[in-house]
Design an enzyme around this catalytic site. Sequence first.
Site, PDB file in Angstrom:
ATOM      1  N   SER A 108       0.862  -1.184   0.000  1.00 48.53           N
ATOM      2  CA  SER A 108       0.000   0.000   0.000  1.00 48.53           C
ATOM      3  C   SER A 108       0.893   1.226   0.000  1.00 48.53           C
ATOM      4  O   SER A 108       2.025   1.179   0.503  1.00 48.53           O
ATOM      5  CB  SER A 108      -0.845  -0.022   1.267  1.00 48.53           C
ATOM      6  N   SER A 109       0.360   2.338  -0.502  1.00 44.67           N
ATOM      7  CA  SER A 109       1.172   3.559  -0.504  1.00 44.67           C
ATOM      8  C   SER A 109       1.385   4.099   0.913  1.00 44.67           C
ATOM      9  O   SER A 109       2.243   4.950   1.127  1.00 44.67           O
ATOM     10  CB  SER A 109       0.534   4.629  -1.395  1.00 44.67           C
ATOM     11  N   CYS A 110       0.631   3.582   1.909  1.00 40.69           N
ATOM     12  CA  CYS A 110       0.824   4.090   3.273  1.00 40.69           C
ATOM     13  C   CYS A 110       2.074   3.517   3.944  1.00 40.69           C
ATOM     14  O   CYS A 110       2.372   3.857   5.075  1.00 40.69           O
ATOM     15  CB  CYS A 110      -0.402   3.842   4.140  1.00 40.69           C
ATOM     16  N   TYR A 137      -1.178  -1.019  10.225  1.00 41.82           N
ATOM     17  CA  TYR A 137      -1.375  -1.606   8.890  1.00 41.82           C
ATOM     18  C   TYR A 137      -0.100  -1.483   8.062  1.00 41.82           C
ATOM     19  O   TYR A 137       0.333  -2.433   7.401  1.00 41.82           O
ATOM     20  CB  TYR A 137      -2.535  -0.871   8.216  1.00 41.82           C
ATOM     21  N   LYS A 141       2.349  -4.382   6.372  1.00 43.81           N
ATOM     22  CA  LYS A 141       2.655  -4.426   4.931  1.00 43.81           C
ATOM     23  C   LYS A 141       4.172  -4.358   4.691  1.00 43.81           C
ATOM     24  O   LYS A 141       4.696  -5.028   3.797  1.00 43.81           O
ATOM     25  CB  LYS A 141       1.949  -3.279   4.198  1.00 43.81           C
ATOM     26  N   HIS A 180     -13.085   3.732   2.747  1.00 50.26           N
ATOM     27  CA  HIS A 180     -12.193   4.805   2.309  1.00 50.26           C
ATOM     28  C   HIS A 180     -13.042   5.993   1.821  1.00 50.26           C
ATOM     29  O   HIS A 180     -14.252   5.874   1.641  1.00 50.26           O
ATOM     30  CB  HIS A 180     -11.276   4.303   1.192  1.00 50.26           C
TER      31      HIS A 180
HETATM   32  O1  GFB Z   1      -9.587   7.176   2.223  1.00 54.05           O
HETATM   33  P1  GFB Z   1      -9.217   7.483   3.629  1.00 54.05           P
HETATM   34  O2  GFB Z   1     -10.065   6.901   4.692  1.00 54.05           O
HETATM   35  O3  GFB Z   1      -7.748   7.012   3.934  1.00 54.05           O
HETATM   36  O4  GFB Z   1      -9.226   9.071   3.842  1.00 54.05           O
HETATM   37  P2  GFB Z   1      -6.236   7.514   3.878  1.00 54.05           P
HETATM   38  C1  GFB Z   1      -8.622   9.965   2.947  1.00 54.05           C
HETATM   39  C2  GFB Z   1      -8.934  11.391   3.356  1.00 54.05           C
HETATM   40  O5  GFB Z   1     -10.311  11.663   3.105  1.00 54.05           O
HETATM   41  C3  GFB Z   1      -8.689  11.729   4.826  1.00 54.05           C
HETATM   42  C4  GFB Z   1     -10.886  12.294   4.230  1.00 54.05           C
HETATM   43  O6  GFB Z   1      -8.126  13.020   4.904  1.00 54.05           O
HETATM   44  C5  GFB Z   1     -10.102  11.728   5.399  1.00 54.05           C
HETATM   45  O7  GFB Z   1     -10.233  12.530   6.556  1.00 54.05           O
HETATM   46  N1  GFB Z   1     -12.345  12.056   4.274  1.00 54.05           N
HETATM   47  C6  GFB Z   1     -13.302  12.998   4.101  1.00 54.05           C
HETATM   48  C7  GFB Z   1     -12.964  10.886   4.492  1.00 54.05           C
HETATM   49  N2  GFB Z   1     -14.504  12.466   4.256  1.00 54.05           N
HETATM   50  C8  GFB Z   1     -14.342  11.149   4.490  1.00 54.05           C
HETATM   51  C9  GFB Z   1     -15.258  10.075   4.714  1.00 54.05           C
HETATM   52  O8  GFB Z   1     -16.480  10.245   4.747  1.00 54.05           O
HETATM   53  N3  GFB Z   1     -14.712   8.843   4.881  1.00 54.05           N
HETATM   54  C10 GFB Z   1     -13.364   8.624   4.846  1.00 54.05           C
HETATM   55  N4  GFB Z   1     -12.896   7.373   5.010  1.00 54.05           N
HETATM   56  N5  GFB Z   1     -12.471   9.642   4.676  1.00 54.05           N
HETATM   57  C11 GFB Z   1      -5.873   4.984   4.254  1.00 54.05           C
HETATM   58  C12 GFB Z   1      -5.202   4.179   5.285  1.00 54.05           C
HETATM   59  O9  GFB Z   1      -5.517   6.290   4.538  1.00 54.05           O
HETATM   60  O10 GFB Z   1      -5.450   4.732   2.946  1.00 54.05           O
HETATM   61  C13 GFB Z   1      -5.068   2.766   4.922  1.00 54.05           C
HETATM   62  O11 GFB Z   1      -5.871   4.325   6.521  1.00 54.05           O
HETATM   63  C14 GFB Z   1      -4.753   2.533   3.449  1.00 54.05           C
HETATM   64  O12 GFB Z   1      -4.028   2.268   5.673  1.00 54.05           O
HETATM   65  C15 GFB Z   1      -5.510   3.421   2.523  1.00 54.05           C
HETATM   66  O13 GFB Z   1      -3.391   2.737   3.204  1.00 54.05           O
HETATM   67  C16 GFB Z   1      -5.069   3.314   1.085  1.00 54.05           C
HETATM   68  O14 GFB Z   1      -5.788   7.713   2.461  1.00 54.05           O
HETATM   69  O15 GFB Z   1      -6.025   8.682   4.781  1.00 54.05           O
END
Ligand code: GFB
Length: 310
Positions: A108-110, A137, A141, A180
Site C-alpha cells: 500500500s502507498s501508506c 497496517y 505491509k 475509504h
Molecule cells: O480514504 P481514507 O479513509 O484514507 O481518507 P487515507 C482519505 C482522506 O479523506 C482523509 C478524508 O483526509 C479523510 O479525513 N475524508 C473525508 C474521508 N470524508 C471522508 C469520509 O467520509 N470517509 C473517509 N474514510 N475519509 C488509508 C489508510 O488512509 O489509505 C489505509 O488508513 C490505506 O491504511 C488506505 O493505506 C489506502 O488515504 O487517509
Amino acid sequence: MDRSSRIYVAGHRGLVGGAILRRLQREGFERIIARTHAELDLTSQDAVRRFFDEERPEYVFLAAAKVGGILANATYPADFIRENLLIQTNVIDAAYRAGARKLLFLGSSCIYPKHAPQPMKEEHLLTGPLEPTNEAYAVAKIAGITMVKSYRRQYGFNGISLMPTNLYGPGDNFDLETSHVLPALIRKFHEAKVAGAPSVTIWGTGRPRREFLHVDDLADACLFLMQNYDDEEIVNVGVGEDVSIAELAALIARIVGYEGEIVYDTSKPDGTPRKLLDVSRLSALGWRARIGLEEGIASTYEWYLANVAQ
Ligand code: GFB
C-alpha cells in the site's frame, strides 16, 4: 503463466481480488483457484498449509488483507496488524513450501513515511516515521515486503511486491464507518440527494491530497507484472496525479447530481497530508493506467446504484 496454469487468488471476494479474478476469467485462464473465508481461514497456518499441499497453485495473487479507511485503521490497529501479519506470513510461507512458481504481494502507498518527498519513490521506504493513523497496517505491509524479499534472497523464491495507491471501483466497501473516502462520498452524496438534504458533512479539512487508481487498472498491472517482472525491488502502481479531498468531493457531487452544501468536520483526522506515487519505474516497464478519475467514479456510481443503494 499460461491458460492452463493453476492460479490462486487469495481474497477473491474483496475489491482487489475480485478485480483480478474477473480479469483472469476474461483472459480465459482455466484453472483459477479461490476459497471463501468460510472455506479457508487464512489466519490459520495449518489450514493454509493443507490447502497449498492439496491444490499446489503455481501462481499466487496475495490480495487477501484486512483493509479500511482512516477511521477503521485508527480505531482497530490491533486487528489490522494481527490479521495482516498472519494472512501474509501463512500464504507466503506455504506458497514457497508447496513449490509455487511465483507470488505477487500487494502492499500500500501508506508504507511510505508521513512526510516523504512527493511524488514518493520506491527508495523512500523506511526513511522516516509513519502516519500514526495507519501505522499498524503499514508495519504489517512493510513486514510482508521484507518477507517476500527475504524468501527471494535466502530461498530463491520468486515473489514480487506492488505498492498500489488509494484504490476504488466495483466491489468496494461503502460502509460509512469503515470505508475509504471515495466510496464514502459516493454514498453520502447519493443519500443526501435522495433525501433532499441541504448539506453533506465530510471529514477533515478537505486539504489532504490523494491519488486514486481504479481497481480494474490495478488488476491489469498485476497481470502485467506477474508476466513481466522478476525483481526484489518493490514497484509503485498509481496514475501519477492527485486531487485534494475538497476537489474529489466537488467532482463526486457533480457526478451524483447533488447541489447542496459541503461541510467539513475538522474533529475527524486528515491523515497524511499528501500521498502521490512516483510511477516512473512502472512506466519504464511499459505500463500505464487507462481509466480516468471522472469516468471511473461514474462507473463506480453505476455499480453502487445497481448493487448497494437501497
Ligand atoms: O480514504 P481514507 O479513509 O484514507 O481518507 P487515507 C482519505 C482522506 O479523506 C482523509 C478524508 O483526509 C479523510 O479525513 N475524508 C473525508 C474521508 N470524508 C471522508 C469520509 O467520509 N470517509 C473517509 N474514510 N475519509 C488509508 C489508510 O488512509 O489509505 C489505509 O488508513 C490505506 O491504511 C488506505 O493505506 C489506502 O488515504 O487517509
